[in-house]
Design a protein around this motif. Structure first.
Motif, short mmCIF file in Angstrom:
data_model
loop_
_atom_site.label_atom_id
_atom_site.label_comp_id
_atom_site.label_asym_id
_atom_site.label_seq_id
_atom_site.Cartn_x
_atom_site.Cartn_y
_atom_site.Cartn_z
N LEU A 120 0.82 -1.20 0.00
CA LEU A 120 0.00 0.00 0.00
C LEU A 120 0.86 1.26 0.00
CD1 LEU A 120 -2.91 1.06 0.09
CD2 LEU A 120 -2.76 0.99 2.59
N HIS A 121 1.93 1.26 0.76
CA HIS A 121 2.82 2.41 0.80
C HIS A 121 3.35 2.73 -0.59
CE1 HIS A 121 6.79 4.38 1.24
NE2 HIS A 121 6.19 5.05 2.20
N ASP A 122 3.76 1.70 -1.32
CA ASP A 122 4.28 1.92 -2.67
C ASP A 122 3.19 2.37 -3.63
OD1 ASP A 122 6.72 1.11 -1.69
OD2 ASP A 122 6.62 -0.91 -2.55
N GLN A 123 1.99 1.81 -3.48
CA GLN A 123 0.89 2.18 -4.37
C GLN A 123 0.45 3.62 -4.17
OE1 GLN A 123 -1.36 -1.28 -2.94
NE2 GLN A 123 -1.82 -1.79 -5.08
N LEU A 124 0.58 4.13 -2.96
CA LEU A 124 0.13 5.49 -2.67
C LEU A 124 1.24 6.53 -2.79
CD1 LEU A 124 -2.22 4.92 0.43
CD2 LEU A 124 -2.77 4.81 -2.02
N ALA A 125 2.37 6.14 -3.33
CA ALA A 125 3.53 7.04 -3.37
C ALA A 125 3.26 8.34 -4.12
CB ALA A 125 4.73 6.32 -4.00
N ASN A 126 2.37 8.31 -5.10
CA ASN A 126 2.16 9.48 -5.95
C ASN A 126 0.78 10.12 -5.80
OD1 ASN A 126 4.77 9.33 -7.25
ND2 ASN A 126 3.98 7.55 -8.36
N VAL A 127 0.03 9.73 -4.77
CA VAL A 127 -1.28 10.35 -4.58
C VAL A 127 -1.15 11.53 -3.63
CG1 VAL A 127 -2.41 8.11 -4.94
CG2 VAL A 127 -2.01 8.93 -2.60
N SER A 128 -2.19 12.34 -3.57
CA SER A 128 -2.18 13.52 -2.70
C SER A 128 -2.28 13.12 -1.24
CB SER A 128 -3.36 14.42 -3.05
OG SER A 128 -4.58 13.77 -2.74
N PRO A 129 -1.86 13.99 -0.32
CA PRO A 129 -2.03 13.70 1.11
C PRO A 129 -3.48 13.43 1.48
CG PRO A 129 -0.53 15.55 0.81
CD PRO A 129 -1.12 15.26 -0.53
N GLU A 130 -4.40 14.12 0.83
CA GLU A 130 -5.82 13.91 1.12
C GLU A 130 -6.26 12.51 0.71
OE1 GLU A 130 -4.97 18.20 0.84
OE2 GLU A 130 -4.58 16.51 -0.53
N ALA A 131 -5.71 12.01 -0.39
CA ALA A 131 -6.05 10.65 -0.82
C ALA A 131 -5.46 9.62 0.14
CB ALA A 131 -5.57 10.40 -2.24
N VAL A 132 -4.29 9.92 0.71
CA VAL A 132 -3.73 9.03 1.73
C VAL A 132 -4.66 8.99 2.94
CG1 VAL A 132 -1.81 8.66 3.32
CG2 VAL A 132 -1.35 9.40 0.97
N GLN A 133 -5.13 10.15 3.37
CA GLN A 133 -6.06 10.18 4.50
C GLN A 133 -7.34 9.44 4.15
OE1 GLN A 133 -6.63 13.94 6.53
NE2 GLN A 133 -8.69 13.38 7.17
N LEU A 134 -7.81 9.58 2.92
CA LEU A 134 -9.00 8.86 2.48
C LEU A 134 -8.79 7.36 2.61
CD1 LEU A 134 -11.77 8.56 1.21
CD2 LEU A 134 -10.72 8.97 -1.04
N MET A 135 -7.60 6.87 2.24
CA MET A 135 -7.33 5.44 2.37
C MET A 135 -7.42 5.00 3.84
SD MET A 135 -6.75 2.43 1.26
CE MET A 135 -6.40 2.61 -0.51
N ALA A 136 -6.91 5.82 4.74
CA ALA A 136 -7.01 5.49 6.16
C ALA A 136 -8.47 5.47 6.60
CB ALA A 136 -6.21 6.49 7.00
N GLU A 137 -9.26 6.42 6.13
CA GLU A 137 -10.67 6.46 6.50
C GLU A 137 -11.44 5.30 5.88
OE1 GLU A 137 -12.59 10.25 6.37
OE2 GLU A 137 -10.85 11.33 7.17
N LEU A 138 -11.06 4.90 4.68
CA LEU A 138 -11.65 3.69 4.08
C LEU A 138 -11.39 2.47 4.95
CD1 LEU A 138 -10.72 4.36 0.37
CD2 LEU A 138 -12.98 3.53 1.06
N HIS A 139 -10.19 2.39 5.50
CA HIS A 139 -9.87 1.29 6.41
C HIS A 139 -10.78 1.32 7.64
CE1 HIS A 139 -6.28 0.29 4.12
NE2 HIS A 139 -6.06 -0.72 4.94
N ALA A 140 -11.06 2.51 8.15
CA ALA A 140 -11.94 2.61 9.31
C ALA A 140 -13.32 2.03 9.00
CB ALA A 140 -12.06 4.06 9.77
#
Length: 232
Positions: free
Chosen positions: A67-87
């Motif tokens: 996941l870290h490698d897949q999200l390397a080029n997304v925005s910080p907001e998209a990273v936060q979205l991934m965390a919220e999706l996990h929730a």
């Protein structure tokens, strides 16, 4: 059928899912930082492109490493979205399958990839903690398929009008029909989890389509003739 328990911790679980579906997703808001634009079409599209569209099936590589490698080029907001999706994904998973501590550590690990990480609010941690069911080995080892379904469901939800969203949130069978239009391989558990959490009075806390089919066959004599809606 009814909600799984009257326990206050489980009630918080249902309440969080309702807040996400009816208050956060449609508005493009945030579970972790209310007022921040996180659940937007643009950020969901980033995750579709770099996560769902770029699966990493490397053997021996841990999920968070992938996941870290897949999200390397997304925005910080998209990273936060991934965390919220996990929730949202973790809500239904029983603490005996994934502990509250592990759920929390995974969210914090993802948020740490942001330049300025936000924190996970206590009410979200509390709601995630108990869970309801053991989702089975597939869900435990292929979390990516379940998250992909959630991303695609969320993106399709964004294209609905507010009136349509309210209808689905109120009508379990309309929600079921809509959820079945979201196609992702091997993701039945995510769909069944959402249906129960959105409409616990109509859909049982069962996330295995195979188990539902066995139950439907065993008790076919008590169902209205030809009515197998609950088997899928």
């Amino acid at each position: 059928m009814a909600a799984f328990s009257s326990d206050s911790g489980v009630n918080a679980l249902y309440a969080m899912h309702s807040r996400w579906l009816s208050g956060v997703l449609g508005a493009g808001d945030s579970l972790f930082a209310p007022g921040a634009a996180i659940w937007t079409a643009g950020h969901l599209d980033e995750l579709e492109r770099d996560f769902s569209g770029q699966p990493d099936l490397t053997k021996g590589k841990r999920f968070l490493e992938k996941l870290h490698d897949q999200l390397a080029n997304v925005s910080p907001e998209a990273v936060q979205l991934m965390a919220e999706l996990h929730a949202v994904h973790f809500l239904i998973i029983w603490t005996g399958a994934i502990s509250a501590a592990k759920k929390r550590s995974d969210l914090e690990a993802i948020l740490a990839w942001m330049p300025v990480p936000c924190t996970v609010p206590g009410d979200v941690l509390e709601a995630m903690a108990p869970g309801l069911v053991h989702p089975g080995q597939w869900v435990m080892t292929r979390r990516d398929t379940q998250l992909t379904w959630l991303i695609r469901f969320s993106r399709a939800w964004k294209d609905l009008s507010g009136e349509q969203q309210q209808l689905l949130a109120a009508d379990p069978w309309a929600m079921k029909a809509f959820a079945e239009t979201i196609h992702t391989a091997s993701s039945d558990s995510a769909r069944l989890a959402l249906l129960h959490l959105a409409h616990p009075g109509s859909f049982e806390p069962i996330v295995s389509s195979g188990h539902k089919q066995l139950i439907a066959e065993r008790f076919a004599e008590v169902a209205p003739e030809g009515d197998c809606r609950f088997a899928r």
